[in-house]
Motif scaffolding. Structure first.
Motif, mmCIF file in Angstrom:
data_model
loop_
_atom_site.group_PDB
_atom_site.id
_atom_site.type_symbol
_atom_site.label_atom_id
_atom_site.label_comp_id
_atom_site.label_asym_id
_atom_site.label_seq_id
_atom_site.Cartn_x
_atom_site.Cartn_y
_atom_site.Cartn_z
ATOM 1 N N GLN A 1 -11.948 5.525 -8.292
ATOM 2 C CA GLN A 1 -10.623 6.019 -8.657
ATOM 3 C C GLN A 1 -9.903 6.468 -7.385
ATOM 4 O O GLN A 1 -10.497 7.110 -6.521
ATOM 5 N N MET A 2 -8.620 6.101 -7.289
ATOM 6 C CA MET A 2 -7.808 6.507 -6.147
ATOM 7 C C MET A 2 -6.585 7.248 -6.660
ATOM 8 O O MET A 2 -6.190 7.092 -7.822
ATOM 9 N N VAL A 3 -5.990 8.053 -5.792
ATOM 10 C CA VAL A 3 -4.909 8.935 -6.244
ATOM 11 C C VAL A 3 -3.694 8.794 -5.339
ATOM 12 O O VAL A 3 -3.813 8.641 -4.121
ATOM 13 N N SER A 4 -2.497 8.802 -5.944
ATOM 14 C CA SER A 4 -1.252 8.666 -5.199
ATOM 15 C C SER A 4 -0.804 10.028 -4.664
ATOM 16 O O SER A 4 -1.404 11.064 -4.962
ATOM 17 N N SER A 5 0.272 10.007 -3.896
ATOM 18 C CA SER A 5 0.797 11.252 -3.337
ATOM 19 C C SER A 5 1.287 12.193 -4.425
ATOM 20 O O SER A 5 1.342 13.407 -4.236
ATOM 21 N N LYS A 6 1.631 11.628 -5.604
ATOM 22 C CA LYS A 6 2.114 12.450 -6.720
ATOM 23 C C LYS A 6 1.016 12.830 -7.700
ATOM 24 O O LYS A 6 1.286 13.407 -8.745
ATOM 25 N N GLY A 7 -0.227 12.466 -7.365
ATOM 26 C CA GLY A 7 -1.346 12.842 -8.225
ATOM 27 C C GLY A 7 -1.690 11.816 -9.285
ATOM 28 O O GLY A 7 -2.577 12.058 -10.107
ATOM 29 N N GLN A 8 -1.022 10.656 -9.270
ATOM 30 C CA GLN A 8 -1.325 9.610 -10.243
ATOM 31 C C GLN A 8 -2.675 8.978 -9.905
ATOM 32 O O GLN A 8 -2.909 8.562 -8.768
ATOM 33 N N VAL A 9 -3.567 8.913 -10.879
ATOM 34 C CA VAL A 9 -4.915 8.380 -10.657
ATOM 35 C C VAL A 9 -4.967 6.919 -11.091
ATOM 36 O O VAL A 9 -4.498 6.560 -12.172
ATOM 37 N N TYR A 10 -5.516 6.071 -10.223
ATOM 38 C CA TYR A 10 -5.641 4.644 -10.507
ATOM 39 C C TYR A 10 -7.118 4.239 -10.505
ATOM 40 O O TYR A 10 -7.909 4.736 -9.703
ATOM 41 N N PHE A 11 -7.463 3.325 -11.401
ATOM 42 C CA PHE A 11 -8.786 2.699 -11.366
ATOM 43 C C PHE A 11 -8.675 1.488 -10.440
ATOM 44 O O PHE A 11 -7.825 0.625 -10.648
ATOM 45 N N CYS A 12 -9.532 1.440 -9.417
ATOM 46 C CA CYS A 12 -9.397 0.396 -8.397
ATOM 47 C C CYS A 12 -10.724 -0.300 -8.111
ATOM 48 O O CYS A 12 -11.802 0.245 -8.361
ATOM 49 N N PHE B 1 0.672 3.998 -3.073
ATOM 50 C CA PHE B 1 0.285 5.405 -2.920
ATOM 51 C C PHE B 1 1.481 6.353 -2.855
ATOM 52 O O PHE B 1 1.312 7.568 -2.940
ATOM 53 N N GLY B 2 2.688 5.808 -2.676
ATOM 54 C CA GLY B 2 3.875 6.648 -2.678
ATOM 55 C C GLY B 2 4.096 7.439 -1.399
ATOM 56 O O GLY B 2 4.594 8.567 -1.441
ATOM 57 N N TYR B 3 3.730 6.841 -0.259
ATOM 58 C CA TYR B 3 3.921 7.509 1.041
ATOM 59 C C TYR B 3 4.910 6.722 1.896
ATOM 60 O O TYR B 3 5.077 5.508 1.719
ATOM 61 N N HIS B 4 5.549 7.429 2.846
ATOM 62 C CA HIS B 4 6.248 6.757 3.936
ATOM 63 C C HIS B 4 5.213 6.463 5.021
ATOM 64 O O HIS B 4 4.157 7.103 5.075
ATOM 65 N N ILE B 5 5.502 5.517 5.907
ATOM 66 C CA ILE B 5 4.503 5.091 6.891
ATOM 67 C C ILE B 5 4.055 6.243 7.790
ATOM 68 O O ILE B 5 2.866 6.382 8.091
ATOM 69 N N GLY C 1 0.814 -1.216 0.000
ATOM 70 C CA GLY C 1 0.000 0.000 0.000
ATOM 71 C C GLY C 1 0.845 1.263 0.000
ATOM 72 O O GLY C 1 0.539 2.244 -0.686
ATOM 73 N N LEU C 2 1.930 1.240 0.776
ATOM 74 C CA LEU C 2 2.838 2.395 0.813
ATOM 75 C C LEU C 2 3.470 2.619 -0.552
ATOM 76 O O LEU C 2 3.565 3.759 -1.028
ATOM 77 N N ASP C 3 3.884 1.526 -1.206
ATOM 78 C CA ASP C 3 4.475 1.639 -2.544
ATOM 79 C C ASP C 3 3.438 2.130 -3.551
ATOM 80 O O ASP C 3 3.748 2.941 -4.430
ATOM 81 N N THR D 1 5.036 18.491 -16.144
ATOM 82 C CA THR D 1 5.366 17.089 -16.421
ATOM 83 C C THR D 1 5.443 16.303 -15.122
ATOM 84 O O THR D 1 5.682 16.863 -14.052
ATOM 85 N N LEU D 2 5.249 14.993 -15.257
ATOM 86 C CA LEU D 2 5.216 14.110 -14.098
ATOM 87 C C LEU D 2 5.790 12.760 -14.501
ATOM 88 O O LEU D 2 5.500 12.251 -15.581
ATOM 89 N N ASN D 3 6.607 12.204 -13.645
ATOM 90 C CA ASN D 3 7.200 10.881 -13.891
ATOM 91 C C ASN D 3 6.691 9.936 -12.818
ATOM 92 O O ASN D 3 7.101 10.022 -11.671
ATOM 93 N N ASP D 4 5.769 9.033 -13.182
ATOM 94 C CA ASP D 4 5.171 8.175 -12.160
ATOM 95 C C ASP D 4 4.617 6.906 -12.788
ATOM 96 O O ASP D 4 4.042 6.935 -13.878
ATOM 97 N N SER D 5 4.796 5.790 -12.068
ATOM 98 C CA SER D 5 4.199 4.497 -12.427
ATOM 99 C C SER D 5 4.532 4.059 -13.847
ATOM 100 O O SER D 5 3.690 3.520 -14.553
#
Length: 480
Positions: free
Chosen positions: A212-223, A171-175, A167-169, A406-410
């Motif tokens: 839809q869920m979103v990571s710390s960097k704004g990446q949107v995922y279909f879940c 969403f891109g968060y530290h605990i 989950g941390l990986d 620009t954004l570099n993610d996933s």
């Protein structure tokens, strides 16, 4: 029947004799085997060896107390129960003993065979139950930590109690960041979160809740979420155990399949349409040529002016037909390593006159680290220019602001183009990439269609997101 091994830790031999006498009572004489140690230090050593089933510890042990012994035993991971004994009733001692992990607290002058037997039995039963719970918790913890899919534990208020490494990986968060975050920020829309909680609270469990869920960097995922309610006995609070299934790849594949089918149909229709329209266009063009070169009509100014108007419209129809066919064709991709930062800068230079002419404020937020992607530079630049031009032409009121970031993610390099224009009416979002769809005057409505086809041909994605003011286009290109 095995006898329960009891160890008394007490510096007073008289108390040992009294305790031995109590455990020798006829009703329990064959149930217990009593041993005795007369100091705190010996007691600690004996407890750490775990050679007894239960320990009776006097509160007064020289300069130490029984509570000190219990505390040290618990910190050392001792599983056997410990009962504190004291010479007088003291609620504070009772509370202190329970807080550090003692199984029970007994006053010596009130102990009889039945009382001690019951206390020992309850303590052993409690220890057995706690051991089973601990083993179950450890098994769950192993599954929780090793699970490849994100698992989130939160509650109705949005407080996050725990999350696994996956989950941390994801969403891109530290605990520490995650535990300080409200789970509302993980949902792309508040409506999705509200519907999820309502269904979970109503039914007690949820399966395959798509959102839809979103990571710390704004990446949107279909879940897809699967969740159930449970009472956290330690904190006495109702929590949600939620498994998060990432459907983004599947959604992209489904979308890609739909687009490929749409493009195949569009290409077939476009070619058929072009063939059907070219025949009458050729006839019209031939007649126009004959009329414009006829010696008897060449000096008829009114007629010649009318013919010029017809020619101009003929050329417009002919060019529109070519553009339509071109926008639906599969163009060969010439792959080359391309600096994406340079490509963006070149695309902005191409529309610089348009930006200046519309007096637009350009804001750039490009990643400082450049990246080289394997793409068809010419086609991708044209797609980006089409999107930039679309954004520029949609802005009517000042101040006009164009934001390129620009954004570099996933695994994707994303180019975000956002404007503060008039946007698009609700319900029309799904038509934005359709051929000939446009909200502008004197526009063909083919630029975005061709841009989408180009990006998808590069195994990328192009996403349109209506904003409160204006629009946001995201071009996602695979890094590998």
């Amino acid at each position: 029947m095995n006898r329960v091994k009891v160890l008394l830790i007490d510096d007073d031999e008289d108390d040992y004799i009294i305790t031995k006498d109590i455990l020798s009572h006829s009703s329990i004489a064959n149930k217990y085997e009593l041993s005795w140690i007369d100091s705190f230090e010996k007691g600690i050593n004996a407890v750490l060896k775990s050679q007894h089933d239960i320990y009776l510890v006097d509160y007064r042990l020289g300069k130490h107390t029984g509570v000190d012994l219990v505390n040290e035993a618990v910190l050392s991971g001792i599983k056997e129960p410990i009962i504190i004994l004291t010479g007088k009733g003291d609620y504070q001692i009772d509370e202190e003993a329970m807080n550090v992990g003692a199984a029970d607290y007994l006053v010596k002058d009130k102990i009889d065979a039945d009382t001690l037997d019951r206390s020992i039995r309850y303590a052993l039963k409690q220890a057995e139950t706690l051991k089973a719970l601990k083993e179950s918790e450890n098994k769950f913890k192993i599954i929780f930590d090793k699970a490849k899919e994100p698992i989130l534990i939160s509650d109705f208020t949005g407080k996050i109690h725990d999350i696994n490494k996956a989950g941390l990986d994801f969403f891109g968060y530290h605990i520490k960041e995650m535990l300080a975050t409200n789970d509302r920020s993980l949902f792309y829309t508040q409506e999705d979160r509200d519907n999820f909680v309502q269904e979970l609270e109503t039914k007690g469990a949820v399966s395959d809740f798509e959102c839809q869920m979103v990571s710390s960097k704004g990446q949107v995922y279909f879940c897809s979420l699967s969740s159930f309610l449970q009472i956290d006995l330690q904190n006495m609070v109702e929590v949600y155990h939620t498994i998060i299934h990432d459907l983004t790849y599947r959604k992209h594949q489904e979308t890609k399949s739909i687009h490929e089918s749409k493009f195949s149909i569009s290409e077939h229709i476009a070619k058929g349409f072009a063939e059907e329209i070219r025949n009458p266009l050729s006839t019209i063009n031939l007649v126009l040529h004959e009329l414009s070169t006829d010696e008897m009509l060449v000096y008829n100014e009114n007629l010649q002016a009318g013919l010029e108007i017809i020619k101009a419209n003929f050329n417009s129809i002919n060019q529109l037909t070519k553009n339509f066919v071109s926008s639906t064709e599969n163009k060969p991709i010439v792959i080359q390593k391309t600096s994406i930062k340079t490509l963006i800068e070149e695309a902005l230079v191409e529309i610089s006159d348009l930006i200046l002419g519309h007096r637009i404020v350009l804001e750039k937020h490009l990643l400082p680290t450049d990246l080289h992607l394997s793409i068809d530079k010419k086609q991708i630049k044209k797609a980006l220019v089409n999107i930039l031009a679309n954004a520029v032409e949609s802005m009517e009121n000042y101040p006009k602001v164009l934001n390129v970031s620009t954004l570099n993610d996933s695994g994707y390099y994303s180019i975000l183009v956002e404007d503060n224009g008039k946007g698009i009416s609700n319900g029309l979002e799904h038509q934005i990439f359709e051929p000939f769809f446009t909200t502008k005057k004197d526009a063909e409505g083919l630029g975005l269609t061709e841009a989408e086809r180009t990006v998808l041909a590069h195994k990328g994605n192009i996403v349109f997101k209506p904003q409160e003011t204006g629009s946001l286009f995201i071009i996602q290109l695979p890094i590998n």
